[in-house]
Design a protein around this motif. Structure first.
Motif, PDB file in Angstrom:
ATOM      1  N   GLU A 177      27.364  41.198  89.460  1.00 57.19           N
ATOM      2  CA  GLU A 177      27.005  41.825  88.186  1.00 57.19           C
ATOM      3  C   GLU A 177      28.226  41.731  87.286  1.00 57.19           C
ATOM      4  N   GLN A 178      28.076  41.067  86.117  1.00 60.23           N
ATOM      5  CA  GLN A 178      29.229  40.720  85.299  1.00 60.23           C
ATOM      6  C   GLN A 178      29.107  41.232  83.871  1.00 60.23           C
ATOM      7  N   GLU A 179      30.258  41.524  83.312  1.00 63.18           N
ATOM      8  CA  GLU A 179      30.358  41.930  81.914  1.00 63.18           C
ATOM      9  C   GLU A 179      31.523  41.175  81.305  1.00 63.18           C
ATOM     10  N   ILE A 180      31.319  40.571  80.154  1.00 65.27           N
ATOM     11  CA  ILE A 180      32.370  39.818  79.485  1.00 65.27           C
ATOM     12  C   ILE A 180      32.684  40.488  78.158  1.00 65.27           C
ATOM     13  N   VAL A 181      33.960  40.818  77.959  1.00 66.64           N
ATOM     14  CA  VAL A 181      34.365  41.546  76.753  1.00 66.64           C
ATOM     15  C   VAL A 181      35.640  40.917  76.183  1.00 66.64           C
ATOM     16  N   PRO A 182      35.797  40.948  74.855  1.00 65.33           N
ATOM     17  CA  PRO A 182      37.057  40.505  74.264  1.00 65.33           C
ATOM     18  C   PRO A 182      38.087  41.624  74.368  1.00 65.33           C
ATOM     19  N   ILE A 183      39.316  41.273  74.668  1.00 67.73           N
ATOM     20  CA  ILE A 183      40.393  42.256  74.766  1.00 67.73           C
ATOM     21  C   ILE A 183      41.664  41.658  74.158  1.00 67.73           C
ATOM     22  N   MET A 184      42.621  42.503  73.878  1.00 69.83           N
ATOM     23  CA  MET A 184      43.949  42.038  73.501  1.00 69.83           C
ATOM     24  C   MET A 184      44.777  41.946  74.781  1.00 69.83           C
ATOM     25  N   PRO A 185      45.458  40.842  75.013  1.00 74.03           N
ATOM     26  CA  PRO A 185      46.237  40.718  76.252  1.00 74.03           C
ATOM     27  C   PRO A 185      47.406  41.696  76.276  1.00 74.03           C
ATOM     28  N   ASN A 186      47.637  42.292  77.450  1.00 79.82           N
ATOM     29  CA  ASN A 186      48.814  43.138  77.581  1.00 79.82           C
ATOM     30  C   ASN A 186      50.032  42.254  77.849  1.00 79.82           C
ATOM     31  N   VAL A 215      28.881  46.379  98.474  1.00 80.09           N
ATOM     32  CA  VAL A 215      29.784  45.825  97.461  1.00 80.09           C
ATOM     33  C   VAL A 215      30.988  45.240  98.192  1.00 80.09           C
ATOM     34  N   PHE A 216      31.258  43.960  97.963  1.00 82.20           N
ATOM     35  CA  PHE A 216      32.389  43.348  98.670  1.00 82.20           C
ATOM     36  C   PHE A 216      33.603  43.136  97.766  1.00 82.20           C
ATOM     37  N   GLU A 217      33.419  43.274  96.444  1.00 79.90           N
ATOM     38  CA  GLU A 217      34.582  43.122  95.570  1.00 79.90           C
ATOM     39  C   GLU A 217      34.315  43.724  94.198  1.00 79.90           C
ATOM     40  N   TYR A 218      35.392  44.116  93.573  1.00 78.20           N
ATOM     41  CA  TYR A 218      35.406  44.484  92.160  1.00 78.20           C
ATOM     42  C   TYR A 218      36.553  43.702  91.556  1.00 78.20           C
ATOM     43  N   SER A 219      36.282  42.929  90.509  1.00 81.37           N
ATOM     44  CA  SER A 219      37.306  42.049  89.947  1.00 81.37           C
ATOM     45  C   SER A 219      37.364  42.148  88.434  1.00 81.37           C
ATOM     46  N   ARG A 220      38.552  41.909  87.914  1.00 82.09           N
ATOM     47  CA  ARG A 220      38.774  41.779  86.472  1.00 82.09           C
ATOM     48  C   ARG A 220      39.520  40.469  86.258  1.00 82.09           C
ATOM     49  N   ASN A 221      38.922  39.556  85.509  1.00 82.25           N
ATOM     50  CA  ASN A 221      39.496  38.236  85.265  1.00 82.25           C
ATOM     51  C   ASN A 221      39.798  38.064  83.785  1.00 82.25           C
ATOM     52  N   ALA A 222      41.032  37.761  83.473  1.00 76.31           N
ATOM     53  CA  ALA A 222      41.428  37.459  82.097  1.00 76.31           C
ATOM     54  C   ALA A 222      41.506  35.948  81.950  1.00 76.31           C
ATOM     55  N   PHE A 223      40.760  35.409  80.980  1.00 69.84           N
ATOM     56  CA  PHE A 223      40.673  33.970  80.785  1.00 69.84           C
ATOM     57  C   PHE A 223      41.403  33.536  79.522  1.00 69.84           C
ATOM     58  N   LYS A 224      42.077  32.408  79.596  1.00 72.37           N
ATOM     59  CA  LYS A 224      42.586  31.763  78.385  1.00 72.37           C
ATOM     60  C   LYS A 224      41.379  31.130  77.694  1.00 72.37           C
ATOM     61  N   SER A 225      41.017  31.652  76.550  1.00 70.30           N
ATOM     62  CA  SER A 225      39.767  31.233  75.915  1.00 70.30           C
ATOM     63  C   SER A 225      39.774  29.782  75.459  1.00 70.30           C
TER      64      SER A 225
END
Length: 238
Positions: A177-186, A215-225
């Motif tokens: 189950e995925q959610e994609i959001v724009p963020i400012m990089p820290n 549930v086997f994982e919870y992940s947060r992935n930051a992508f270079k757009s």
């Protein structure tokens, strides 16, 4: 005799080499010193030429590594649950993961709820940078129940997590189950991914489920757009 500034002439020459296939996507350009010698110009002129090609999205600079011919963006099909390595299987490029954090921690109330474990239960916390060739493209932070994967290792996370789950643990992955959001990089994201901290990026937040509902994982992935494109097929309801 051309009236073009010297740096534009150099940019034209390098662009033509890319167009003719002498320099292919992912190839490293000659070093600044080599270009200085080849074209008999100053380092400032070479850097102006490289800046021009970077602005045209023909090349890209990787801090500490050099300049490379820009590759086609990785197609991230949202409807296909595949690993980082599987997404790049048809590209025939070198990939690797640099594990920055690998530790067992106590689940906070929030993480316990997300992973559906008891508060305080031991969970894995892993942070890794994913590379295509020498270019960092994704920063992934993952939490996984230690009870599910007591034999998880640093070496596993340097490679394919999904391969370990499916081929070694013999577990069946059902969905994410995925959610994609724009963020400012820290600051950490900007440093590890060589990002401009003033430009927004995309973050994918996901929970992975096994076929038995765990549930086997919870992940947060930051992508270079500029390295990824996200696609989906939408069908109109009949």
């Amino acid at each position: 005799m051309t009236n073009k500034p010297r740096y534009r002439q150099i940019a034209d020459t390098l662009r033509e080499r890319v167009q003719r296939g002498e320099l292919k996507p992912g190839d490293a350009l000659p070093t600044e010193s080599a270009l200085q010698e080849e074209f008999a110009v100053s380092r400032v002129t070479v850097r102006q030429a490289l800046k021009q090609l970077t602005q045209e999205a023909i090349i890209e600079s990787i801090q500490g590594s050099g300049s490379y011919v820009k590759e086609e963006r990785v197609n991230y099909d949202i409807y296909q649950l595949t690993s980082f390595y599987e997404k790049l299987a048809d590209r025939n490029v070198d990939t690797h993961s640099d594990v920055r954090v690998f530790e067992a921690i106590d689940a906070s109330l929030e993480l316990a709820a997300t992973l559906e474990v008891a508060e305080g239960a031991k969970i894995w916390h892993v942070k890794r940078v994913r590379f295509i060739k020498q270019k960092p493209v994704t920063l992934e932070e993952t939490w996984m129940p230690l009870a599910l994967f007591p034999d998880l290792t640093w070496e596993v996370m340097e490679n394919s997590k999904y391969h370990f789950i499916e081929q070694v643990k013999k577990l069946v992955i059902d969905r994410s189950e995925q959610e994609i959001v724009p963020i400012m990089p820290n600051a950490e994201m900007a440093s590890l991914l060589s990002l401009d901290a003033s430009q927004p990026i995309l973050e994918k937040i996901s929970r992975g489920f096994l076929s038995d509902g765990r549930v086997f994982e919870y992940s947060r992935n930051a992508f270079k757009s500029d390295d990824y494109k996200f696609t989906l097929v939408a069908k109109r309801r009949q």
